[in-house]
Design an enzyme around this catalytic site. Structure first.
Site, PDB file in Angstrom:
ATOM      1  N   TYR A 246      -2.414  -2.164 -14.416  1.00 21.82           N
ATOM      2  CA  TYR A 246      -1.770  -1.169 -13.548  1.00 21.82           C
ATOM      3  C   TYR A 246      -2.626   0.080 -13.484  1.00 21.82           C
ATOM      4  O   TYR A 246      -2.963   0.571 -12.390  1.00 21.82           O
ATOM      5  CB  TYR A 246      -0.367  -0.860 -14.074  1.00 21.82           C
TER       6      TYR A 246
HETATM    7  N1  LIG Z   1       8.997   6.626 -10.711  1.00 23.23           N
HETATM    8  C1  LIG Z   1       8.127   7.292 -11.458  1.00 23.23           C
HETATM    9  O1  LIG Z   1       8.520   7.986 -12.430  1.00 23.23           O
HETATM   10  C2  LIG Z   1       6.671   7.209 -11.147  1.00 23.23           C
HETATM   11  C3  LIG Z   1       6.222   6.677  -9.941  1.00 23.23           C
HETATM   12  N2  LIG Z   1       4.867   6.630  -9.690  1.00 23.23           N
HETATM   13  C4  LIG Z   1       4.407   6.093  -8.404  1.00 23.23           C
HETATM   14  O2  LIG Z   1       5.183   6.625  -7.345  1.00 23.23           O
HETATM   15  C5  LIG Z   1       5.404   5.606  -6.349  1.00 23.23           C
HETATM   16  C6  LIG Z   1       6.905   5.429  -6.128  1.00 23.23           C
HETATM   17  O3  LIG Z   1       7.506   5.182  -7.396  1.00 23.23           O
HETATM   18  P1  LIG Z   1       8.920   4.415  -7.463  1.00 23.23           P
HETATM   19  O4  LIG Z   1       9.781   4.843  -6.341  1.00 23.23           O
HETATM   20  O5  LIG Z   1       9.400   4.511  -8.878  1.00 23.23           O
HETATM   21  O6  LIG Z   1       8.442   2.924  -7.168  1.00 23.23           O
HETATM   22  P2  LIG Z   1       9.307   1.568  -7.321  1.00 23.23           P
HETATM   23  O7  LIG Z   1       8.539   0.705  -8.266  1.00 23.23           O
HETATM   24  O8  LIG Z   1      10.718   1.863  -7.629  1.00 23.23           O
HETATM   25  O9  LIG Z   1       9.304   1.020  -5.811  1.00 23.23           O
HETATM   26  C7  LIG Z   1       8.095   0.645  -5.224  1.00 23.23           C
HETATM   27  C8  LIG Z   1       8.382  -0.052  -3.908  1.00 23.23           C
HETATM   28  O10 LIG Z   1       7.239  -0.858  -3.645  1.00 23.23           O
HETATM   29  C9  LIG Z   1       7.680  -2.103  -3.181  1.00 23.23           C
HETATM   30  N3  LIG Z   1       6.749  -3.196  -3.505  1.00 23.23           N
HETATM   31  C10 LIG Z   1       6.400  -3.649  -4.725  1.00 23.23           C
HETATM   32  N4  LIG Z   1       5.591  -4.728  -4.611  1.00 23.23           N
HETATM   33  C11 LIG Z   1       5.458  -4.965  -3.271  1.00 23.23           C
HETATM   34  C12 LIG Z   1       4.758  -5.938  -2.497  1.00 23.23           C
HETATM   35  N5  LIG Z   1       4.055  -6.927  -3.091  1.00 23.23           N
HETATM   36  N6  LIG Z   1       4.842  -5.869  -1.156  1.00 23.23           N
HETATM   37  C13 LIG Z   1       5.569  -4.890  -0.553  1.00 23.23           C
HETATM   38  N7  LIG Z   1       6.238  -3.931  -1.217  1.00 23.23           N
HETATM   39  C14 LIG Z   1       6.190  -3.983  -2.561  1.00 23.23           C
HETATM   40  C15 LIG Z   1       9.006  -2.356  -3.871  1.00 23.23           C
HETATM   41  O11 LIG Z   1       9.728  -3.318  -3.122  1.00 23.23           O
HETATM   42  P3  LIG Z   1      10.962  -4.107  -3.801  1.00 23.23           P
HETATM   43  O12 LIG Z   1      12.063  -3.101  -3.818  1.00 23.23           O
HETATM   44  O13 LIG Z   1      11.199  -5.276  -2.908  1.00 23.23           O
HETATM   45  O14 LIG Z   1      10.497  -4.515  -5.191  1.00 23.23           O
HETATM   46  C16 LIG Z   1       9.616  -0.977  -3.909  1.00 23.23           C
HETATM   47  O15 LIG Z   1      10.415  -0.740  -2.777  1.00 23.23           O
HETATM   48  C17 LIG Z   1       4.719   4.346  -6.868  1.00 23.23           C
HETATM   49  O16 LIG Z   1       3.428   4.198  -6.292  1.00 23.23           O
HETATM   50  C18 LIG Z   1       4.596   4.596  -8.352  1.00 23.23           C
HETATM   51  O17 LIG Z   1       3.505   3.888  -8.952  1.00 23.23           O
HETATM   52  C19 LIG Z   1       3.934   7.025 -10.614  1.00 23.23           C
HETATM   53  C20 LIG Z   1       4.337   7.540 -11.807  1.00 23.23           C
HETATM   54  C21 LIG Z   1       5.724   7.707 -12.144  1.00 23.23           C
HETATM   55  N1  LIG Z   2       5.811   1.437  -9.189  1.00 25.53           N
HETATM   56  C1  LIG Z   2       6.185   2.189 -10.231  1.00 25.53           C
HETATM   57  N2  LIG Z   2       5.247   2.838 -10.954  1.00 25.53           N
HETATM   58  C2  LIG Z   2       5.632   3.572 -12.037  1.00 25.53           C
HETATM   59  C3  LIG Z   2       6.978   3.692 -12.386  1.00 25.53           C
HETATM   60  C4  LIG Z   2       7.951   3.009 -11.586  1.00 25.53           C
HETATM   61  O1  LIG Z   2       9.162   3.070 -11.846  1.00 25.53           O
HETATM   62  N3  LIG Z   2       7.498   2.280 -10.541  1.00 25.53           N
HETATM   63  N4  LIG Z   2       7.365   4.439 -13.457  1.00 25.53           N
HETATM   64  C5  LIG Z   2       6.460   5.035 -14.258  1.00 25.53           C
HETATM   65  C6  LIG Z   2       6.956   5.797 -15.462  1.00 25.53           C
HETATM   66  O2  LIG Z   2       7.936   6.760 -15.041  1.00 25.53           O
HETATM   67  C7  LIG Z   2       5.874   6.543 -16.255  1.00 25.53           C
HETATM   68  O3  LIG Z   2       5.239   7.466 -15.420  1.00 25.53           O
HETATM   69  C8  LIG Z   2       6.486   7.332 -17.390  1.00 25.53           C
HETATM   70  O4  LIG Z   2       6.846   6.496 -18.412  1.00 25.53           O
HETATM   71  C9  LIG Z   2       5.008   4.917 -14.007  1.00 25.53           C
HETATM   72  N5  LIG Z   2       4.712   4.187 -12.797  1.00 25.53           N
END
Ligand SMILES: NC(=O)C1=CN([C@@H]2O[C@H](COP(=O)(O)OP(=O)(O)OC[C@H]3O[C@@H](n4cnc5c(N)ncnc54)[C@H](OP(=O)(O)O)[C@@H]3O)[C@@H](O)[C@H]2O)C=CC1
Ligand SMILES: Nc1nc2c(c(=O)[nH]1)N=C([C@H](O)[C@@H](O)CO)CN2
Length: 240
Positions: free
Chosen positions: A152
């Site tokens: 990742y």
């Molecule tokens: N939440 C956090 O605390 C953090 C988030 N981030 C980044 O911020 C962004 C948003 O985070 P968050 O809302 O938590 O993300 P999530 O993991 O909750 O959601 C990501 C979305 O991407 C979609 N997805 C995953 N795989 C595929 C695929 N193969 N094709 C099409 N769509 C796909 C999922 O679809 P489905 O619902 O169908 O699975 C989902 O709707 C991400 O890039 C994440 O890495 C970074 C650090 C921390």
């Molecule tokens: N696609 C996602 N990426 C990440 C998520 C998540 O929920 N979906 N969550 C994190 C964590 O919050 C991390 O930043 C702290 O433990 C990282 N990336």
């Protein structure tokens, strides 16, 4: 003469959490939105009713990515921005072959942005100086690695590097920037111990929620100068 209708913002992975909050934010501002979704949650219907164009897409294959790109080109003559939000937070696991984990991470965090940016660049061009944007969602772990999410972190590091490459390729019409969050919001399955441990990793000791990211994106979209940069949204975690 009336104002031309604003060009849509494309958000990948708009079916839940940050992507969904972003979509509603822009719709509330009467900014047209196109989202990709993989799973058809009830929230997708709500988004459609709110005026979003919702396109089903699975980026697990290059064919799926390119079919989505063709659908977007058929949908609109231009784009205000592409926000690459779609992501999967896959740890290394004994249940999954390492090669599969690595392939999945590279597919969603590298293949999808790389192929979509190339395929859709002409929709972003031709609207004036700094008139359009690409935003990559990376992660704080780009700068320090992760012992439990190695693939990742590596894939997000590649996406971080592509931010600078596409900024050089597409300037000055298109700005390209990254957002590198640490904890923004928990997942439903996160237990109390994990939550406390995660909160303690930053100076600010909170999970700020989607608005923290939305406010930053609003700023980036208003800028006429910032490009090729990554914005850490991490609560001072590097200083812990
Ligand atoms: N939440 C956090 O605390 C953090 C988030 N981030 C980044 O911020 C962004 C948003 O985070 P968050 O809302 O938590 O993300 P999530 O993991 O909750 O959601 C990501 C979305 O991407 C979609 N997805 C995953 N795989 C595929 C695929 N193969 N094709 C099409 N769509 C796909 C999922 O679809 P489905 O619902 O169908 O699975 C989902 O709707 C991400 O890039 C994440 O890495 C970074 C650090 C921390
Ligand atoms: N696609 C996602 N990426 C990440 C998520 C998540 O929920 N979906 N969550 C994190 C964590 O919050 C991390 O930043 C702290 O433990 C990282 N990336």
């Amino acid at each position: 003469m009336g104002q031309a209708k604003p060009l849509p913002i494309l958000i990948t992975g708009g079916g839940r959490r940050i992507g969904l909050a972003l979509a509603h934010h822009f719709l509330n501002l009467h900014q047209p939105v196109i989202i990709s979704y993989r799973t058809k949650y009830p929230a997708i219907e709500t988004l459609c009713e709110a005026g979003a164009t919702c396109v089903q897409a699975d980026f697990a294959t290059d064919e799926g990515i390119m079919a989505f790109a063709e659908r977007i080109k058929a949908e609109t003559p231009g784009l205000r921005a592409i926000i690459h939000n779609a992501s999967a937070w896959m740890p290394e696991s004994p249940e999954t072959p390492l090669s599969e984990t690595l392939s999945c991470m590279l597919q969603i965090h590298v293949h999808a942005p790389y192929l979509l940016n190339h395929a859709l660049q002409e929709l972003l061009r031709g609207h004036g100086h700094a008139a359009s944007d690409i935003i990559h969602f990376t992660d704080y772990v780009v700068e320090r690695g992760s012992d439990k999410h190695i693939a990742y972190a590596a894939s997000k590091a590649a996406l971080d590097n592509m931010t600078r490459s596409f900024a050089r390729k597409l300037a000055p019409e298109v700005k390209v920037n990254a957002i590198a969050p640490s904890l923004i919001m928990f997942n439903e399955h996160d237990d109390a111990d994990y939550r406390q441990q995660a909160l303690n990793k930053s100076l600010m000791k909170i999970a700020p929620g989607e608005k923290e990211v939305i406010d930053l994106i609003d700023y980036i979209l208003t800028s006429c100068y910032v490009t090729g940069r990554s914005f850490g949204v991490d609560g001072g975690r590097p200083l812990r």
